[in-house]
Design an enzyme around this catalytic site. Structure first.
Site, PDB file in Angstrom:
ATOM      1  N   ALA A 111     -20.635  62.659 -22.811  1.00 24.74           N
ATOM      2  CA  ALA A 111     -19.817  61.531 -22.372  1.00 24.74           C
ATOM      3  C   ALA A 111     -18.594  62.111 -21.670  1.00 24.74           C
ATOM      4  CB  ALA A 111     -19.405  60.698 -23.576  1.00 24.74           C
ATOM      5  N   GLY A 126     -23.333  63.269 -25.512  1.00 27.27           N
ATOM      6  CA  GLY A 126     -24.028  62.089 -25.000  1.00 27.27           C
ATOM      7  C   GLY A 126     -25.217  62.452 -24.124  1.00 27.27           C
ATOM      8  N   GLU A 166     -27.959  63.034 -26.456  1.00 25.29           N
ATOM      9  CA  GLU A 166     -28.312  61.729 -27.040  1.00 25.29           C
ATOM     10  C   GLU A 166     -29.105  60.876 -26.050  1.00 25.29           C
ATOM     11  OE1 GLU A 166     -24.102  61.226 -28.050  1.00 25.29           O
ATOM     12  OE2 GLU A 166     -24.746  60.766 -30.088  1.00 25.29           O
ATOM     13  N   GLU A 204     -19.538  67.453 -30.234  1.00 23.63           N
ATOM     14  CA  GLU A 204     -18.413  66.522 -30.389  1.00 23.63           C
ATOM     15  C   GLU A 204     -17.383  67.014 -31.402  1.00 23.63           C
ATOM     16  OE1 GLU A 204     -21.632  65.667 -30.254  1.00 23.63           O
ATOM     17  OE2 GLU A 204     -21.880  63.829 -29.067  1.00 23.63           O
TER      18      GLU A 204
HETATM   19  N1  CO8 Z   1     -16.555  65.184 -19.516  1.00 25.66           N
HETATM   20  C1  CO8 Z   1     -15.781  65.279 -18.410  1.00 25.66           C
HETATM   21  N2  CO8 Z   1     -15.805  66.343 -17.572  1.00 25.66           N
HETATM   22  C2  CO8 Z   1     -16.632  67.345 -17.870  1.00 25.66           C
HETATM   23  C3  CO8 Z   1     -17.477  67.316 -19.008  1.00 25.66           C
HETATM   24  C4  CO8 Z   1     -17.418  66.166 -19.846  1.00 25.66           C
HETATM   25  N3  CO8 Z   1     -18.198  66.028 -20.929  1.00 25.66           N
HETATM   26  N4  CO8 Z   1     -18.172  68.464 -19.054  1.00 25.66           N
HETATM   27  C5  CO8 Z   1     -17.799  69.185 -17.966  1.00 25.66           C
HETATM   28  N5  CO8 Z   1     -16.879  68.515 -17.261  1.00 25.66           N
HETATM   29  C6  CO8 Z   1     -16.198  68.927 -16.026  1.00 25.66           C
HETATM   30  C7  CO8 Z   1     -15.161  69.998 -16.292  1.00 25.66           C
HETATM   31  O1  CO8 Z   1     -13.952  69.425 -16.724  1.00 25.66           O
HETATM   32  C8  CO8 Z   1     -15.059  70.646 -14.934  1.00 25.66           C
HETATM   33  O2  CO8 Z   1     -14.259  69.842 -14.094  1.00 25.66           O
HETATM   34  P1  CO8 Z   1     -13.011  70.505 -13.276  1.00 25.66           P
HETATM   35  O3  CO8 Z   1     -13.692  71.467 -12.340  1.00 25.66           O
HETATM   36  O4  CO8 Z   1     -12.405  69.328 -12.612  1.00 25.66           O
HETATM   37  O5  CO8 Z   1     -12.164  71.183 -14.284  1.00 25.66           O
HETATM   38  C9  CO8 Z   1     -16.482  70.575 -14.396  1.00 25.66           C
HETATM   39  O6  CO8 Z   1     -17.136  69.555 -15.153  1.00 25.66           O
HETATM   40  C10 CO8 Z   1     -17.265  71.867 -14.594  1.00 25.66           C
HETATM   41  O7  CO8 Z   1     -17.183  72.215 -15.977  1.00 25.66           O
HETATM   42  P2  CO8 Z   1     -16.736  73.657 -16.489  1.00 25.66           P
HETATM   43  O8  CO8 Z   1     -15.802  74.288 -15.525  1.00 25.66           O
HETATM   44  O9  CO8 Z   1     -16.269  73.508 -17.899  1.00 25.66           O
HETATM   45  O10 CO8 Z   1     -18.148  74.416 -16.419  1.00 25.66           O
HETATM   46  P3  CO8 Z   1     -18.593  75.672 -17.295  1.00 25.66           P
HETATM   47  O11 CO8 Z   1     -19.868  76.131 -16.681  1.00 25.66           O
HETATM   48  O12 CO8 Z   1     -17.476  76.647 -17.440  1.00 25.66           O
HETATM   49  O13 CO8 Z   1     -18.891  75.084 -18.764  1.00 25.66           O
HETATM   50  C11 CO8 Z   1     -19.808  73.494 -20.340  1.00 25.66           C
HETATM   51  C12 CO8 Z   1     -19.962  74.197 -18.965  1.00 25.66           C
HETATM   52  C13 CO8 Z   1     -20.008  74.537 -21.450  1.00 25.66           C
HETATM   53  C14 CO8 Z   1     -20.901  72.432 -20.410  1.00 25.66           C
HETATM   54  C15 CO8 Z   1     -18.398  72.861 -20.451  1.00 25.66           C
HETATM   55  O14 CO8 Z   1     -18.152  72.100 -19.286  1.00 25.66           O
HETATM   56  C16 CO8 Z   1     -18.243  71.970 -21.631  1.00 25.66           C
HETATM   57  O15 CO8 Z   1     -18.068  72.440 -22.736  1.00 25.66           O
HETATM   58  N6  CO8 Z   1     -18.258  70.616 -21.415  1.00 25.66           N
HETATM   59  C17 CO8 Z   1     -18.012  69.656 -22.456  1.00 25.66           C
HETATM   60  C18 CO8 Z   1     -19.213  69.533 -23.386  1.00 25.66           C
HETATM   61  C19 CO8 Z   1     -18.919  68.533 -24.483  1.00 25.66           C
HETATM   62  O16 CO8 Z   1     -18.051  68.716 -25.308  1.00 25.66           O
HETATM   63  N7  CO8 Z   1     -19.691  67.426 -24.503  1.00 25.66           N
HETATM   64  C20 CO8 Z   1     -19.532  66.389 -25.502  1.00 25.66           C
HETATM   65  C21 CO8 Z   1     -18.640  65.326 -24.974  1.00 25.66           C
HETATM   66  S1  CO8 Z   1     -18.264  64.078 -26.222  1.00 25.66           S
HETATM   67  C22 CO8 Z   1     -19.630  63.094 -26.232  1.00 25.66           C
HETATM   68  O17 CO8 Z   1     -20.573  63.299 -25.523  1.00 25.66           O
HETATM   69  C23 CO8 Z   1     -19.575  61.946 -27.184  1.00 25.66           C
HETATM   70  C24 CO8 Z   1     -20.824  61.072 -27.015  1.00 25.66           C
HETATM   71  C25 CO8 Z   1     -20.665  59.819 -27.827  1.00 25.66           C
HETATM   72  C26 CO8 Z   1     -20.426  58.623 -26.943  1.00 25.66           C
HETATM   73  C27 CO8 Z   1     -20.118  57.411 -27.748  1.00 25.66           C
HETATM   74  C28 CO8 Z   1     -20.885  56.197 -27.308  1.00 25.66           C
HETATM   75  C29 CO8 Z   1     -20.768  55.014 -28.205  1.00 25.66           C
END
Ligand code: CO8
Length: 257
Positions: free
Chosen positions: A65, A108, A111, A131
């Site tokens: 998400a 997400g 999921e 998360e």
């Molecule tokens: N949300 C927003 N932006 C994101 C997300 C995300 N989940 N993941 C990556 N991005 C963005 C980064 O901020 C970055 O943007 P910018 O260049 O503007 O800084 C761009 O994508 C590229 O990402 P990275 O530079 O971080 O890329 P890397 O290759 O270094 O890393 C990763 C890749 C490991 C995937 C890293 O991006 C990461 O850890 N992302 C977050 C993963 C995460 O924590 N996901 C869980 C999110 S919470 C969730 O999903 C809750 C779901 C429940 C929903 C509820 C519904 C009812």
């Protein structure tokens, strides 16, 4: 409806939905949610479509998400606004959905893949529920569907440590149906989807409904439910055609594809 965050294309009897926010690794914001649900419903209503494929990019199916969209929200915003609640509508789609997953399927994203009916994974795929590293927990069914798919031990491991599972571990654990070389993912997912779409659509929807019922019922109730659907297939032209084709040693020509 024109779409900003996804690409949508019908290729013969298969409807393709491709998440397309490369700048955010396909993070799932509100637009993605509305657009995926709308596109999936349109394909579901289209009799020419017998299977849907949901995919992302080579780097990410979806990295979760959208954290930036969630950051400013309070408990009241989330609760009163039913944050991301519309994702549940993916579960109402009768047409089988194949998730073709390469790269990150996190939070997400994992999921959403699990809401699909089967996952075909590239050998580059990484699954996780990170998360907890953000101070929250899964909210789109991850703690429930992952536990049912892989059991308590692995689900606890992923949800409590936030670690990722690679494609091989995901296949061994029962999360994914098949692992294929990354370069072959779209072709292989396409073949799986075309195979499903070549079946009787009525039978495919009934099979999907019956398997999903296993999540929701006792064994006795599930078996009874299955039997009702099984008997129901005897009312279809496709049952007559499928069995006649077997007896006559030819390929079936299902009408309700
Ligand atoms: N949300 C927003 N932006 C994101 C997300 C995300 N989940 N993941 C990556 N991005 C963005 C980064 O901020 C970055 O943007 P910018 O260049 O503007 O800084 C761009 O994508 C590229 O990402 P990275 O530079 O971080 O890329 P890397 O290759 O270094 O890393 C990763 C890749 C490991 C995937 C890293 O991006 C990461 O850890 N992302 C977050 C993963 C995460 O924590 N996901 C869980 C999110 S919470 C969730 O999903 C809750 C779901 C429940 C929903 C509820 C519904 C009812």
């Amino acid at each position: 409806m024109s779409y900003e965050t996804i690409l949508v294309e019908a290729k013969g009897p298969v409807g393709w939905i491709t998440l397309n926010r490369p700048e955010a690794l396909n993070a799932l914001n509100f637009d993605v949610m509305h657009e995926v649900v709308d596109a999936a419903r349109s394909f579901d209503a289209d009799e020419a479509i017998g299977c849907i494929v949901l995919t992302g990019s080579a780097k990410a199916f979806a990295a979760g998400a959208d954290i930036k969209a969630m950051q400013p929200l309070t408990y009241v915003d989330a609760y009163a606004g039913e944050l991301f609640g519309q994702w549940d509508r993916v579960g109402d789609i009768g047409t089988p959905i194949v998730a073709a997953v390469a790269g990150y399927a996190l939070g997400g994203g994992c999921e959403l893949a699990m809401m699909c009916d089967l996952i075909v994974a590239a050998d580059s795929a990484k699954f996780g529920q990170p998360e907890i590293t953000l101070g929250v927990i899964p909210g789109m069914g991850g703690s429930q569907r992952l536990t049912r798919a892989v059991g308590k031990a692995k689900a606890m491991d992923l949800c409590l440590t936030g670690r990722m599972m690679d494609a091989d571990e995901a296949e061994r654990s029962g999360l994914v149906a098949r692992v294929v070389p990354a370069d072959d993912l779209l072709d292989d997912a396409s073949k799986v989807a075309a195979k499903i779409a070549s079946m009787s659509q009525v039978a495919a929807k009934a099979a999907k409904e019956a398997v999903n019922r296993a999540y929701e019922s006792t064994l006795t109730e599930g078996v009874r439910f299955e039997r009702r659907l099984f008997y129901g297939t005897f009312a279809t032209e496709d049952k007559a055609e499928g069995m006649a084709a077997f007896v006559e040693k030819r390929k079936p020509d299902f009408k309700h594809r």
